[in-house]
Design an enzyme around this catalytic site. Structure first.
Site, PDB file in Angstrom:
ATOM      1  N   GLN A 196      -5.836   0.247  -7.026  1.00 27.44           N
ATOM      2  CA  GLN A 196      -5.590   1.370  -6.121  1.00 27.44           C
ATOM      3  C   GLN A 196      -6.852   2.187  -5.918  1.00 27.44           C
ATOM      4  O   GLN A 196      -7.114   2.708  -4.827  1.00 27.44           O
ATOM      5  CB  GLN A 196      -4.471   2.280  -6.658  1.00 27.44           C
ATOM      6  CG  GLN A 196      -3.087   1.701  -6.551  1.00 27.44           C
ATOM      7  CD  GLN A 196      -1.978   2.725  -6.741  1.00 27.44           C
ATOM      8  OE1 GLN A 196      -1.008   2.736  -5.994  1.00 27.44           O
ATOM      9  NE2 GLN A 196      -2.097   3.587  -7.730  1.00 27.44           N
TER      10      GLN A 196
ATOM     11  N   GLU B   1      -9.141   1.121  -2.951  1.00 21.97           N
ATOM     12  CA  GLU B   1      -8.714   1.574  -1.632  1.00 21.97           C
ATOM     13  C   GLU B   1      -8.957   3.066  -1.470  1.00 21.97           C
ATOM     14  O   GLU B   1      -9.335   3.540  -0.388  1.00 21.97           O
ATOM     15  CB  GLU B   1      -7.236   1.225  -1.412  1.00 21.97           C
ATOM     16  CG  GLU B   1      -6.995  -0.271  -1.340  1.00 21.97           C
ATOM     17  CD  GLU B   1      -5.582  -0.631  -0.939  1.00 21.97           C
ATOM     18  OE1 GLU B   1      -5.059  -0.015   0.008  1.00 21.97           O
ATOM     19  OE2 GLU B   1      -4.991  -1.529  -1.576  1.00 21.97           O
ATOM     20  N   GLU B   2      -8.740   3.814  -2.540  1.00 22.32           N
ATOM     21  CA  GLU B   2      -9.008   5.252  -2.497  1.00 22.32           C
ATOM     22  C   GLU B   2     -10.479   5.519  -2.193  1.00 22.32           C
ATOM     23  O   GLU B   2     -10.827   6.400  -1.394  1.00 22.32           O
ATOM     24  CB  GLU B   2      -8.630   5.895  -3.836  1.00 22.32           C
ATOM     25  CG  GLU B   2      -8.977   7.370  -3.933  1.00 22.32           C
ATOM     26  CD  GLU B   2      -8.602   7.976  -5.269  1.00 22.32           C
ATOM     27  OE1 GLU B   2      -9.055   9.111  -5.548  1.00 22.32           O
ATOM     28  OE2 GLU B   2      -7.850   7.333  -6.030  1.00 22.32           O
ATOM     29  N   ARG B   3     -11.350   4.767  -2.840  1.00 27.11           N
ATOM     30  CA  ARG B   3     -12.791   4.983  -2.658  1.00 27.11           C
ATOM     31  C   ARG B   3     -13.249   4.578  -1.264  1.00 27.11           C
ATOM     32  O   ARG B   3     -14.084   5.254  -0.653  1.00 27.11           O
ATOM     33  CB  ARG B   3     -13.560   4.239  -3.752  1.00 27.11           C
ATOM     34  CG  ARG B   3     -13.379   4.902  -5.104  1.00 27.11           C
ATOM     35  CD  ARG B   3     -13.715   4.037  -6.294  1.00 27.11           C
ATOM     36  NE  ARG B   3     -13.338   4.741  -7.533  1.00 27.11           N
ATOM     37  CZ  ARG B   3     -13.216   4.180  -8.716  1.00 27.11           C
ATOM     38  NH1 ARG B   3     -13.441   2.880  -8.864  1.00 27.11           N
ATOM     39  NH2 ARG B   3     -12.855   4.895  -9.767  1.00 27.11           N
TER      40      ARG B   3
ATOM     41  N   ALA C  69     -12.228   7.350   1.024  1.00 24.60           N
ATOM     42  CA  ALA C  69     -13.094   8.520   0.882  1.00 24.60           C
ATOM     43  C   ALA C  69     -14.387   8.349   1.673  1.00 24.60           C
ATOM     44  O   ALA C  69     -14.862   9.287   2.328  1.00 24.60           O
ATOM     45  CB  ALA C  69     -13.405   8.761  -0.590  1.00 24.60           C
TER      46      ALA C  69
END
Length: 320
Positions: free
Chosen positions: A170, A173-175, A178
């Site tokens: 996860q 995908e978060e990075r 961002a």
């Protein structure tokens, strides 16, 4: 990622972050590994926008060091009983459910964790306070407590003990999200600064006419385009099914550092006006400072990159 990049056209960091938590932080593991029943109950309404989701990983004593979390979930009957706390939870004050990382065993720290869907109206879930921050004002950030919170064991995402692995996936995908949401704001910083310095005069000429100003803006614009190229390469690899941990970490590191560099340099050219809340540059200066901290601090990104380069020193084994 195209939508995430377009969210960057919003003149603040808080709204893209709040949306991103829903789309790319709290739900990817559920989408990949959750049961069909869990997807119907939590994922489907999240996609529709009928409910708000949040992700519960960080704790007061465990931010980037995910393996050190203390929150536990113990099996009792057909339920998990959850006790612990979570800190700096985006969307936490308004969320309908939380994707919660907990310890479900006593084994090694990377193998004893699980992700569990927890409705936020469950008895024992306490929204202790909304945290005041220096930036991202339009995004609520909460401190949460879990006091004998009981949820059915069927709310487990995927396999027990795989939570750390799921969360690491996860994080990629978060990075990437961002990075995507940073590109347009940084370009806007440069564009607005160029406009302001072309109109504002000092010593008889526009500030922009100073070589140190227009050269600096050109350097920063070049850096943004290099970040964009790295990001697009990372996305292409992700779509093709490759491990993007190294490149997502590089992109996140560069985005955080470049955000600080761009906002600081541009604010300087605004002079006193840049130090007021009236100027957009001051909001970006506050909001994007988070990028080098949230979702894995710069130092963690560097450690990951070193690991993939095979140059990270190995921690000596403790003697028994």
């Amino acid at each position: 990622m195209a939508a995430a990049e377009e969210l960057g056209s919003i003149n603040c960091g808080g709204i893209p972050m709040a949306v991103g938590v829903q789309s790319d932080m709290a739900t990817p593991a559920l989408s990949r590994f959750g049961s069909e029943e869990l997807k119907r109950q939590f994922l489907e309404p999240s996609i529709k926008g009928d409910v708000v989701a949040c992700l519960g990983v960080s704790e007061a004593g465990a931010g980037s060091d995910v393996a050190s979390i203390k929150t536990t979930a113990v099996k009792k009957g057909g339920d998990y009983v959850i006790n612990g706390s979570k800190m700096w939870i985006t969307n936490g004050m308004q969320a309908d459910w939380i994707c919660l990382l907990v310890n479900t065993g006593q084994g090694p720290a990377h193998q004893n964790k699980s992700l569990i869907c927890v409705p936020m109206d469950t008895k024992g879930v306490v929204r202790a306070r909304k945290i005041n921050k220096i930036g991202m004002w339009s995004s609520d950030t909460a401190e949460l407590f879990f006091e004998d919170v009981r949820v059915p064991q069927k709310y487990l995402i995927g396999e027990e003990g795989m939570g750390f692995t799921y969360q690491m996936l996860q994080f990629q995908e978060e990075r990437m999200l961002a990075i995507a949401a940073t590109l347009l704001p940084l370009q806007k910083c440069i564009r607005e600064t160029a406009k302001y310095t072309s109109e504002r005069k000092a010593f008889g000429q526009p500030i922009l006419n100073n070589q140190s100003v227009h050269f600096r803006l050109a350097e920063l614009e070049t850096e943004i385009e290099l970040l964009r190229s790295l990001h697009y390469r990372c996305i292409a690899m992700f779509v093709q099914g490759h491990d993007v941990t190294k490149f997502a970490s590089m992109g996140k590191l560069k985005a955080g550092r470049l955000a600080r560099e761009v906002t600081d340099s541009c604010l300087q050219f605004w002079g006193g006006m840049g130090f007021t809340s009236e100027a957009l540059i001051s909001r970006f200066y506050r909001d994007f400072r988070l990028l080098s901290i949230g979702g894995g601090a710069d130092e963690v990104m560097l450690s990951i990159i070193c690991k993939y380069m095979n140059i990270l020193p190995k921690v000596p084994m403790k003697k028994k």
